[in-house]
Scaffold this motif. Structure first.
Motif, mmCIF file in Angstrom:
data_model
loop_
_atom_site.group_PDB
_atom_site.id
_atom_site.type_symbol
_atom_site.label_atom_id
_atom_site.label_comp_id
_atom_site.label_asym_id
_atom_site.label_seq_id
_atom_site.Cartn_x
_atom_site.Cartn_y
_atom_site.Cartn_z
ATOM 1 N N ALA A 132 0.815 -1.217 0.000
ATOM 2 C CA ALA A 132 0.000 0.000 0.000
ATOM 3 C C ALA A 132 0.849 1.267 0.000
ATOM 4 O O ALA A 132 0.549 2.234 -0.713
ATOM 5 N N ALA A 133 1.911 1.295 0.775
ATOM 6 C CA ALA A 133 2.760 2.490 0.847
ATOM 7 C C ALA A 133 3.433 2.764 -0.498
ATOM 8 O O ALA A 133 3.513 3.911 -0.946
ATOM 9 N N THR A 134 3.903 1.706 -1.142
ATOM 10 C CA THR A 134 4.534 1.860 -2.455
ATOM 11 C C THR A 134 3.506 2.324 -3.475
ATOM 12 O O THR A 134 3.787 3.202 -4.298
ATOM 13 N N ALA A 135 2.311 1.762 -3.423
ATOM 14 C CA ALA A 135 1.251 2.165 -4.348
ATOM 15 C C ALA A 135 0.930 3.649 -4.189
ATOM 16 O O ALA A 135 0.808 4.377 -5.188
ATOM 17 N N GLU A 136 0.813 4.115 -2.943
ATOM 18 C CA GLU A 136 0.537 5.538 -2.699
ATOM 19 C C GLU A 136 1.647 6.422 -3.241
ATOM 20 O O GLU A 136 1.390 7.467 -3.837
ATOM 21 N N ASP A 137 2.888 6.002 -3.046
ATOM 22 C CA ASP A 137 4.032 6.760 -3.544
ATOM 23 C C ASP A 137 4.026 6.811 -5.074
ATOM 24 O O ASP A 137 4.250 7.874 -5.670
ATOM 25 N N LEU A 138 3.753 5.674 -5.707
ATOM 26 C CA LEU A 138 3.701 5.626 -7.176
ATOM 27 C C LEU A 138 2.592 6.526 -7.717
ATOM 28 O O LEU A 138 2.786 7.242 -8.704
ATOM 29 N N LEU A 139 1.425 6.502 -7.066
ATOM 30 C CA LEU A 139 0.314 7.353 -7.499
ATOM 31 C C LEU A 139 0.665 8.831 -7.380
ATOM 32 O O LEU A 139 0.384 9.617 -8.289
ATOM 33 N N ALA A 140 1.251 9.208 -6.268
ATOM 34 C CA ALA A 140 1.626 10.612 -6.072
ATOM 35 C C ALA A 140 2.624 11.062 -7.130
ATOM 36 O O ALA A 140 2.501 12.161 -7.688
ATOM 37 N N LYS A 141 3.588 10.220 -7.437
ATOM 38 C CA LYS A 141 4.589 10.564 -8.448
ATOM 39 C C LYS A 141 3.972 10.578 -9.843
ATOM 40 O O LYS A 141 4.302 11.440 -10.664
#
Length: 139
Positions: free
Chosen positions: A110-119
């Protein structure tokens, strides 16, 4: 930063007849659709509407941006999907739209997914075009 005319790689051309209750077609004939307001806005809902077309374009563009970011970050986004929900409603100036971008990325936490979405939101040309004008939430 804006692009110069010489930097344009592709230009899409579409023409609308009768606004929200008519037809939209591209100059190359690949897209030719009847548009009608949704029932919620007093239309018959028989065709597509501008919000659906915007959601389709935005979700495809955002998925592409997610791919760019994932390659940079060496993240596996295979099997991922991006959904854009575009809402329209009244505001102080008449009407406005709001967008929610959600993604299913099965191969990351989930944390990686959120980071990817923000970027991806920083990279996506649609996001750049509407930044500061339309509320966009990421989920």
């Amino acid at each position: 930063m804006s692009i110069q005319q010489t930097d344009v790689l592709y230009t899409a051309v579409a023409t609308a007849e009768n606004g929200r209750d008519g037809r939209v077609a591209t100059d190359d004939g690949r897209l030719d659709v009847v548009v009608n307001p949704p029932k919620e806005m007093g239309g018959n809902g028989a065709g597509t509407n501008p919000e659906q077309l915007f959601a389709a374009g935005y979700s495809a563009c955002f998925q592409g941006a997610l791919g760019v970011v994932a390659r940079r970050e060496k993240a596996d986004i295979s099997g991922s999907t991006v959904t854009a929900k575009v809402g329209i409603g009244r505001n102080d100036d008449g009407f406005g739209i709001i967008v929610e971008i959600s993604a299913e990325i099965p191969n990351v936490d989930a944390a990686t997914a959120e980071d990817l979405l923000a970027k991806a939101h920083q990279v996506c040309p649609y996001s750049k075009a509407i930044r500061g004008n339309i509320t966009v939430t990421l989920a």
